[in-house]
Scaffold this motif. Structure first.
Motif, PDB file in Angstrom:
ATOM      1  N   UNK A 191      51.552  58.818  39.120  1.00 50.82           N
ATOM      2  CA  UNK A 191      52.999  58.776  38.931  1.00 50.82           C
ATOM      3  C   UNK A 191      53.376  58.241  37.554  1.00 50.82           C
ATOM      4  N   UNK A 192      54.562  58.614  37.090  1.00 53.73           N
ATOM      5  CA  UNK A 192      55.060  58.094  35.812  1.00 53.73           C
ATOM      6  C   UNK A 192      55.494  56.641  35.949  1.00 53.73           C
ATOM      7  N   UNK A 193      55.935  56.272  37.166  1.00 50.48           N
ATOM      8  CA  UNK A 193      56.495  54.951  37.398  1.00 50.48           C
ATOM      9  C   UNK A 193      55.912  54.358  38.676  1.00 50.48           C
ATOM     10  N   UNK A 194      55.449  53.109  38.595  1.00 50.88           N
ATOM     11  CA  UNK A 194      55.009  52.385  39.775  1.00 50.88           C
ATOM     12  C   UNK A 194      55.984  51.240  40.025  1.00 50.88           C
ATOM     13  N   UNK A 195      56.476  51.154  41.258  1.00 51.59           N
ATOM     14  CA  UNK A 195      57.354  50.075  41.681  1.00 51.59           C
ATOM     15  C   UNK A 195      56.575  49.206  42.659  1.00 51.59           C
ATOM     16  N   UNK A 196      56.567  47.905  42.421  1.00 50.42           N
ATOM     17  CA  UNK A 196      55.787  46.999  43.261  1.00 50.42           C
ATOM     18  C   UNK A 196      56.685  45.874  43.763  1.00 50.42           C
ATOM     19  N   UNK A 197      56.783  45.742  45.087  1.00 47.56           N
ATOM     20  CA  UNK A 197      57.631  44.732  45.715  1.00 47.56           C
ATOM     21  C   UNK A 197      56.757  43.565  46.188  1.00 47.56           C
ATOM     22  N   UNK A 198      56.788  42.453  45.445  1.00 53.18           N
ATOM     23  CA  UNK A 198      55.977  41.271  45.775  1.00 53.18           C
ATOM     24  C   UNK A 198      54.518  41.667  46.069  1.00 53.18           C
ATOM     25  N   UNK A 199      53.834  42.290  45.105  1.00 49.01           N
ATOM     26  CA  UNK A 199      52.496  42.830  45.384  1.00 49.01           C
ATOM     27  C   UNK A 199      51.452  41.786  45.734  1.00 49.01           C
ATOM     28  N   UNK A 200      51.692  40.507  45.409  1.00 52.49           N
ATOM     29  CA  UNK A 200      50.729  39.464  45.768  1.00 52.49           C
ATOM     30  C   UNK A 200      51.291  38.518  46.825  1.00 52.49           C
ATOM     31  N   UNK A 201      52.439  38.849  47.390  1.00 48.27           N
ATOM     32  CA  UNK A 201      53.132  37.936  48.298  1.00 48.27           C
ATOM     33  C   UNK A 201      52.354  37.562  49.536  1.00 48.27           C
ATOM     34  N   UNK A 202      51.489  38.450  50.025  1.00 46.88           N
ATOM     35  CA  UNK A 202      50.715  38.173  51.241  1.00 46.88           C
ATOM     36  C   UNK A 202      49.244  37.903  50.955  1.00 46.88           C
ATOM     37  N   UNK A 203      48.928  37.571  49.694  1.00 47.68           N
ATOM     38  CA  UNK A 203      47.529  37.404  49.300  1.00 47.68           C
ATOM     39  C   UNK A 203      47.241  35.967  48.878  1.00 47.68           C
ATOM     40  N   UNK A 204      45.973  35.574  48.988  1.00 54.05           N
ATOM     41  CA  UNK A 204      45.571  34.286  48.449  1.00 54.05           C
ATOM     42  C   UNK A 204      45.471  34.388  46.926  1.00 54.05           C
ATOM     43  N   UNK A 205      45.234  33.257  46.285  1.00 52.65           N
ATOM     44  CA  UNK A 205      45.274  33.210  44.816  1.00 52.65           C
ATOM     45  C   UNK A 205      44.256  34.158  44.184  1.00 52.65           C
ATOM     46  N   UNK A 206      43.033  34.166  44.700  1.00 56.12           N
ATOM     47  CA  UNK A 206      41.975  35.004  44.114  1.00 56.12           C
ATOM     48  C   UNK A 206      42.337  36.475  44.212  1.00 56.12           C
ATOM     49  N   UNK A 207      42.715  36.919  45.411  1.00 55.82           N
ATOM     50  CA  UNK A 207      43.058  38.329  45.567  1.00 55.82           C
ATOM     51  C   UNK A 207      44.327  38.678  44.788  1.00 55.82           C
ATOM     52  N   UNK A 208      45.261  37.737  44.715  1.00 54.26           N
ATOM     53  CA  UNK A 208      46.472  37.969  43.940  1.00 54.26           C
ATOM     54  C   UNK A 208      46.167  38.210  42.475  1.00 54.26           C
ATOM     55  N   UNK A 209      45.273  37.432  41.924  1.00 58.67           N
ATOM     56  CA  UNK A 209      44.900  37.607  40.515  1.00 58.67           C
ATOM     57  C   UNK A 209      44.223  38.952  40.288  1.00 58.67           C
ATOM     58  N   UNK A 210      43.386  39.358  41.235  1.00 52.74           N
ATOM     59  CA  UNK A 210      42.702  40.646  41.090  1.00 52.74           C
ATOM     60  C   UNK A 210      43.693  41.808  41.140  1.00 52.74           C
ATOM     61  N   UNK A 211      44.687  41.708  42.026  1.00 50.68           N
ATOM     62  CA  UNK A 211      45.700  42.754  42.118  1.00 50.68           C
ATOM     63  C   UNK A 211      46.521  42.822  40.831  1.00 50.68           C
ATOM     64  N   UNK A 212      46.892  41.675  40.280  1.00 51.18           N
ATOM     65  CA  UNK A 212      47.653  41.682  39.031  1.00 51.18           C
ATOM     66  C   UNK A 212      46.820  42.259  37.885  1.00 51.18           C
ATOM     67  N   UNK A 213      45.523  41.968  37.887  1.00 49.22           N
ATOM     68  CA  UNK A 213      44.648  42.537  36.858  1.00 49.22           C
ATOM     69  C   UNK A 213      44.635  44.062  36.949  1.00 49.22           C
ATOM     70  N   UNK A 214      44.600  44.604  38.171  1.00 47.95           N
ATOM     71  CA  UNK A 214      44.628  46.052  38.352  1.00 47.95           C
ATOM     72  C   UNK A 214      45.929  46.651  37.820  1.00 47.95           C
ATOM     73  N   UNK A 215      47.048  45.976  38.123  1.00 44.25           N
ATOM     74  CA  UNK A 215      48.334  46.483  37.632  1.00 44.25           C
ATOM     75  C   UNK A 215      48.398  46.431  36.111  1.00 44.25           C
ATOM     76  N   UNK A 216      47.861  45.386  35.515  1.00 38.83           N
ATOM     77  CA  UNK A 216      47.840  45.297  34.060  1.00 38.83           C
ATOM     78  C   UNK A 216      46.974  46.394  33.445  1.00 38.83           C
ATOM     79  N   UNK A 217      45.870  46.704  34.088  1.00 46.15           N
ATOM     80  CA  UNK A 217      45.015  47.779  33.592  1.00 46.15           C
ATOM     81  C   UNK A 217      45.735  49.123  33.641  1.00 46.15           C
ATOM     82  N   UNK A 218      46.431  49.379  34.732  1.00 48.64           N
ATOM     83  CA  UNK A 218      47.184  50.625  34.850  1.00 48.64           C
ATOM     84  C   UNK A 218      48.275  50.704  33.784  1.00 48.64           C
ATOM     85  N   UNK A 219      48.931  49.578  33.551  1.00 52.43           N
ATOM     86  CA  UNK A 219      49.962  49.546  32.524  1.00 52.43           C
ATOM     87  C   UNK A 219      49.379  49.774  31.133  1.00 52.43           C
TER      88      UNK A 219
END
Length: 226
Positions: A160-188
């Protein structure tokens, strides 16, 4: 990429009228990573749902990829959304009856992509998200971090041209949250435009720009001139 002008959203019942968004105006350029922040009830998720064509504004205009989408008919909106927008939900929003492979493949079926191409797309994104070994597992067999990886894979598989993410780490622990944010940064970094709603200052720091909402209005837009 994205322009909103004087967006207003009013929810009405027989006795109560609530203004969730009040004259919101901003632009987002191709390739930006923007975090939308603010206290609960400020209008963040309402705004994201409108940007994702899951809801309509009460007034104002919304232009995405050069198309005024707020006035599109429902069928046109659905087609436009499926072709251009990936949505990552806080609650993962996976289909329990489908395994990981089938959940990720679903958006490609919606656009009638040939089976061979679907297979390759799904295989590539599962490899990238490190969930290939979970292809035949169902959502209830996955950890929260794995479920969010599947949700991101599903949002990304159609490029997609645009990804919308609603609290993408809201239900995750710190480690998994950081990994998810890293993935989003890579996509960006590869050119995908991302708009993310978050309560987390740590997550917002991963974005290039932060828009703060309060009572349905923008009160600051940090990094808008980057």
């Amino acid at each position: 990429m994205l322009k909103v002008n004087n967006l207003t959203k009013v929810f009405r019942t027989e006795e109560i009228e609530t203004t969730a968004l009040d004259g919101v105006t901003f632009e987002i350029k191709d390739g930006e990573f923007v975090a939308i922040m603010g206290p609960s009830g400020c209008g963040k998720s309402t705004l994201l749902n409108i940007l994702g064509l899951l809801d309509n504004p009460s007034s104002g205009t919304y232009e995405l990829l050069g198309t005024e989408v707020a006035t599109l008919r429902e069928r046109e909106r659905t087609r436009f959304r499926k072709g251009n927008i990936g949505f990552v939900f806080q609650s993962f929003n996976l289909i329990d009856e489908l395994n990981v492979y089938e959940n990720i493949e679903l958006p490609l079926k919606f656009v009638n992509m040939p089976a061979a191409e679907r297979k390759q797309r799904v295989a590539d994104i599962m490899h990238r998200m490190a969930i290939t070994h979970r292809a035949k597992h169902f959502p209830n067999q996955l950890s929260g971090g794995q479920q969010q990886r599947v949700a991101i894979a599903r949002a990304c598989v159609s490029n997609p041209k645009l990804i919308l993410a609603d609290e993408p780490t809201g239900n995750l622990d710190t480690k998994n949250g950081r990994e998810v944010m890293k993935l989003l940064q890579e996509l960006n970094a590869e050119g995908t435009t991302i708009v993310m709603v978050t309560h987390s200052q740590r997550d917002a720091a991963c974005a290039q720009r932060t828009i703060d909402l309060l009572d349905g209005r923008i009160v600051s837009d940090i990094g808008a001139n980057l």
